[in-house]
Motif scaffolding. Sequence first.
Motif, PDB file in Angstrom:
ATOM      1  N   LYS A  70      25.280  -4.087  -9.444  1.00 52.28           N
ATOM      2  CA  LYS A  70      25.999  -4.077 -10.723  1.00 52.28           C
ATOM      3  C   LYS A  70      25.193  -4.718 -11.847  1.00 52.28           C
ATOM      4  CE  LYS A  70      30.478  -4.482  -8.348  1.00 52.28           C
ATOM      5  NZ  LYS A  70      31.625  -5.389  -8.112  1.00 52.28           N
ATOM      6  N   LYS A  71      24.236  -5.572 -11.492  1.00 46.61           N
ATOM      7  CA  LYS A  71      23.480  -6.317 -12.504  1.00 46.61           C
ATOM      8  C   LYS A  71      22.297  -5.538 -13.067  1.00 46.61           C
ATOM      9  CE  LYS A  71      24.675 -10.883 -10.625  1.00 46.61           C
ATOM     10  NZ  LYS A  71      25.448 -11.344 -11.803  1.00 46.61           N
ATOM     11  N   ILE A  72      21.928  -4.438 -12.437  1.00 44.49           N
ATOM     12  CA  ILE A  72      20.750  -3.700 -12.898  1.00 44.49           C
ATOM     13  C   ILE A  72      21.152  -2.408 -13.608  1.00 44.49           C
ATOM     14  CG2 ILE A  72      19.217  -4.642 -11.111  1.00 44.49           C
ATOM     15  CD1 ILE A  72      19.505  -1.897  -9.657  1.00 44.49           C
ATOM     16  N   ASP A  73      20.354  -2.036 -14.602  1.00 42.45           N
ATOM     17  CA  ASP A  73      20.522  -0.737 -15.238  1.00 42.45           C
ATOM     18  C   ASP A  73      19.654   0.297 -14.529  1.00 42.45           C
ATOM     19  OD1 ASP A  73      22.310  -1.639 -17.238  1.00 42.45           O
ATOM     20  OD2 ASP A  73      20.625  -2.471 -18.368  1.00 42.45           O
ATOM     21  N   PHE A  74      18.361  -0.040 -14.369  1.00 47.37           N
ATOM     22  CA  PHE A  74      17.435   0.873 -13.698  1.00 47.37           C
ATOM     23  C   PHE A  74      16.208   0.094 -13.251  1.00 47.37           C
ATOM     24  CE2 PHE A  74      14.039   3.956 -13.276  1.00 47.37           C
ATOM     25  CZ  PHE A  74      14.666   5.004 -12.618  1.00 47.37           C
ATOM     26  N   VAL A  75      15.740   0.374 -12.035  1.00 47.90           N
ATOM     27  CA  VAL A  75      14.477  -0.173 -11.528  1.00 47.90           C
ATOM     28  C   VAL A  75      13.691   0.975 -10.917  1.00 47.90           C
ATOM     29  CG1 VAL A  75      15.365  -2.501 -11.104  1.00 47.90           C
ATOM     30  CG2 VAL A  75      15.501  -0.779  -9.289  1.00 47.90           C
ATOM     31  N   ASP A  76      12.390   0.824 -10.820  1.00 51.21           N
ATOM     32  CA  ASP A  76      11.560   1.889 -10.260  1.00 51.21           C
ATOM     33  C   ASP A  76      11.754   2.034  -8.752  1.00 51.21           C
ATOM     34  OD1 ASP A  76       9.857   2.747 -12.649  1.00 51.21           O
ATOM     35  OD2 ASP A  76       9.602   0.572 -12.664  1.00 51.21           O
ATOM     36  N   VAL A  77      11.855   0.889  -8.064  1.00 42.60           N
ATOM     37  CA  VAL A  77      11.998   0.905  -6.600  1.00 42.60           C
ATOM     38  C   VAL A  77      13.005  -0.160  -6.188  1.00 42.60           C
ATOM     39  CG1 VAL A  77      10.819   0.635  -4.366  1.00 42.60           C
ATOM     40  CG2 VAL A  77       9.573   1.605  -6.321  1.00 42.60           C
ATOM     41  N   VAL A  78      13.841   0.182  -5.229  1.00 43.03           N
ATOM     42  CA  VAL A  78      14.642  -0.836  -4.532  1.00 43.03           C
ATOM     43  C   VAL A  78      14.071  -0.956  -3.130  1.00 43.03           C
ATOM     44  CG1 VAL A  78      16.901  -1.503  -3.649  1.00 43.03           C
ATOM     45  CG2 VAL A  78      16.716  -0.343  -5.867  1.00 43.03           C
ATOM     46  N   TYR A  79      13.550  -2.140  -2.813  1.00 46.15           N
ATOM     47  CA  TYR A  79      13.049  -2.393  -1.465  1.00 46.15           C
ATOM     48  C   TYR A  79      14.161  -3.058  -0.665  1.00 46.15           C
ATOM     49  CZ  TYR A  79      10.617  -4.447   2.482  1.00 46.15           C
ATOM     50  OH  TYR A  79      10.259  -4.800   3.749  1.00 46.15           O
ATOM     51  N   MET A  80      14.409  -2.537   0.528  1.00 43.54           N
ATOM     52  CA  MET A  80      15.481  -3.060   1.375  1.00 43.54           C
ATOM     53  C   MET A  80      14.930  -3.515   2.718  1.00 43.54           C
ATOM     54  SD  MET A  80      18.580  -0.339   0.884  1.00 43.54           S
ATOM     55  CE  MET A  80      19.387  -0.067  -0.693  1.00 43.54           C
TER      56      MET A  80
ATOM     57  N   GLU B 162       0.828  -1.210   0.000  1.00 47.51           N
ATOM     58  CA  GLU B 162       0.000   0.000   0.000  1.00 47.51           C
ATOM     59  C   GLU B 162       0.863   1.262   0.000  1.00 47.51           C
ATOM     60  OE1 GLU B 162      -2.750   2.039   3.366  1.00 47.51           O
ATOM     61  OE2 GLU B 162      -3.252  -0.045   2.884  1.00 47.51           O
ATOM     62  N   GLU B 163       2.013   1.198   0.678  1.00 39.30           N
ATOM     63  CA  GLU B 163       2.878   2.372   0.800  1.00 39.30           C
ATOM     64  C   GLU B 163       3.921   2.481  -0.310  1.00 39.30           C
ATOM     65  OE1 GLU B 163       2.226   4.705   2.683  1.00 39.30           O
ATOM     66  OE2 GLU B 163       1.013   3.875   4.319  1.00 39.30           O
ATOM     67  N   MET B 164       3.942   1.541  -1.239  1.00 40.20           N
ATOM     68  CA  MET B 164       4.898   1.629  -2.343  1.00 40.20           C
ATOM     69  C   MET B 164       4.691   2.938  -3.109  1.00 40.20           C
ATOM     70  SD  MET B 164       7.248  -0.686  -3.081  1.00 40.20           S
ATOM     71  CE  MET B 164       7.818  -1.772  -1.777  1.00 40.20           C
ATOM     72  N   PRO B 165       5.761   3.656  -3.420  1.00 39.99           N
ATOM     73  CA  PRO B 165       5.614   4.960  -4.067  1.00 39.99           C
ATOM     74  C   PRO B 165       5.202   4.898  -5.529  1.00 39.99           C
ATOM     75  CG  PRO B 165       7.928   4.419  -3.779  1.00 39.99           C
ATOM     76  CD  PRO B 165       7.155   3.364  -3.057  1.00 39.99           C
ATOM     77  N   VAL B 166       5.248   3.716  -6.146  1.00 37.05           N
ATOM     78  CA  VAL B 166       4.711   3.526  -7.496  1.00 37.05           C
ATOM     79  C   VAL B 166       3.773   2.336  -7.462  1.00 37.05           C
ATOM     80  CG1 VAL B 166       6.762   4.498  -8.588  1.00 37.05           C
ATOM     81  CG2 VAL B 166       6.613   2.028  -8.264  1.00 37.05           C
ATOM     82  N   LYS B 167       2.777   2.334  -8.295  1.00 40.79           N
ATOM     83  CA  LYS B 167       1.763   1.276  -8.278  1.00 40.79           C
ATOM     84  C   LYS B 167       1.971   0.243  -9.374  1.00 40.79           C
ATOM     85  CE  LYS B 167       0.160   3.168  -4.716  1.00 40.79           C
ATOM     86  NZ  LYS B 167       0.630   2.600  -3.432  1.00 40.79           N
ATOM     87  N   ARG B 168       2.962   0.464 -10.215  1.00 40.57           N
ATOM     88  CA  ARG B 168       3.358  -0.546 -11.201  1.00 40.57           C
ATOM     89  C   ARG B 168       4.827  -0.305 -11.528  1.00 40.57           C
ATOM     90  NH1 ARG B 168      -0.244   2.686 -13.718  1.00 40.57           N
ATOM     91  NH2 ARG B 168      -1.817   1.050 -13.643  1.00 40.57           N
ATOM     92  N   GLY B 169       5.427  -1.273 -12.178  1.00 40.47           N
ATOM     93  CA  GLY B 169       6.834  -1.133 -12.531  1.00 40.47           C
ATOM     94  C   GLY B 169       7.675  -2.261 -11.965  1.00 40.47           C
ATOM     95  N   THR B 170       8.973  -2.052 -11.907  1.00 39.69           N
ATOM     96  CA  THR B 170       9.913  -3.085 -11.465  1.00 39.69           C
ATOM     97  C   THR B 170      10.465  -2.744 -10.090  1.00 39.69           C
ATOM     98  OG1 THR B 170      10.560  -3.555 -13.749  1.00 39.69           O
ATOM     99  CG2 THR B 170      12.058  -4.303 -12.024  1.00 39.69           C
ATOM    100  N   VAL B 171      10.422  -3.728  -9.199  1.00 42.58           N
ATOM    101  CA  VAL B 171      10.952  -3.568  -7.844  1.00 42.58           C
ATOM    102  C   VAL B 171      12.057  -4.584  -7.626  1.00 42.58           C
ATOM    103  CG1 VAL B 171      10.450  -3.549  -5.375  1.00 42.58           C
ATOM    104  CG2 VAL B 171       8.698  -2.791  -6.999  1.00 42.58           C
ATOM    105  N   LEU B 172      13.194  -4.113  -7.160  1.00 40.15           N
ATOM    106  CA  LEU B 172      14.282  -4.988  -6.736  1.00 40.15           C
ATOM    107  C   LEU B 172      14.178  -5.186  -5.232  1.00 40.15           C
ATOM    108  CD1 LEU B 172      17.023  -6.456  -6.771  1.00 40.15           C
ATOM    109  CD2 LEU B 172      18.139  -4.202  -6.834  1.00 40.15           C
TER     110      LEU B 172
END
Length: 333
Positions: A212-222, A22-32
């Motif tokens: 190093k393996k990613i070019d760009f993702v919308d969100v990185v969840y840690m 619910e708190e994700m800052p984007v509602k679609r896309g790629t998350v690492l």
Amino acid sequence: MAKYPKVNYIGNKEKLVDWIIEEMPVKRGTVLDIFAGGCSVSYALKNSGYSVIANDILYADYVIAKALVENSDTKLSVNVFDKKVSEQRVEELAEKFSFLTDCLYYQEEVLELSKLVAIAEKLKGSEKYMMLALIRRAMIRKLPYSRMNVPWEQIQKLRDEDYSYKKYKRKRAYHNQSFESHMRENIDAYNEAVFDKEECEVYNCDAFDMVKKIDFVDVVYMDPPYPSTMNNYDAFYGMFDEMFDKKRKHIDYTQKTSFLDNMNKLIKKLVGKTRYIVLSQNTRVQPKPDEIEAMLKKYGKVTIKEKKHNYQVTGKENKNASKELLFILEMEA
């Protein structure tokens, strides 16, 4: 909606995933999900329509991610337990796994475990990882406190059902079930958890190598190990990694004295590679939340969300009232 099965993972976010999504800052896309752990967040993200990249340095976590996140259609037949394996291979594995004897399990149990791993070796792709994920679940389920760093003397005591009942009013008979019986009890739930949605990828890397393996993702969840809490995941699950020669050195995020420095270095590597970083922490952690916030603010705007949550440890809720925190960092352009 597919249902995430039982994996027995300390610190798992299963009860918090709805809030996190619910708190994700984007509602679609790629998350690492860079510290995927028990994979409940990766699984929920996939279920919610995100493309997911799940990563964890522990092989014990990687097999869960391969079985339940990356896997989109493969289920495991109960007939797998009837698969014929070489007695010689079982004996070789029993010798390899002998370090588990009188450490986590009895000798005859290690022999049974060796046969199940020999069966897994005959499988390919997602079937193999479904089998390994079930083996991991059975190994953890048979252990008191669901972790691999309990002393053998205590394991033996708590597996004595009369002793356990006298001391805790619970016999805990499941500790004395066979590995196979645990796997049979769980195979339907694991099969039913498999579903097809967005394409997902799974990696078994240190976090810095993953970047190093990613070019760009919308969100990185840690969701790193929380410093100053119950956080020794190498000890909790590392013997599974040792069984498969997968145990590796990695950056240590468990120490309160080095946590901020290590996180700062990791986030610096992510500059230009993501729009947002969402970091899970807790009000009980050291360094304190305001110190974490100050470090994050060097990279952009920080919003903090909180939710009351007590983790359940060894069958009882942690009675120290605490709140779960989400630091949402919007990276500067």
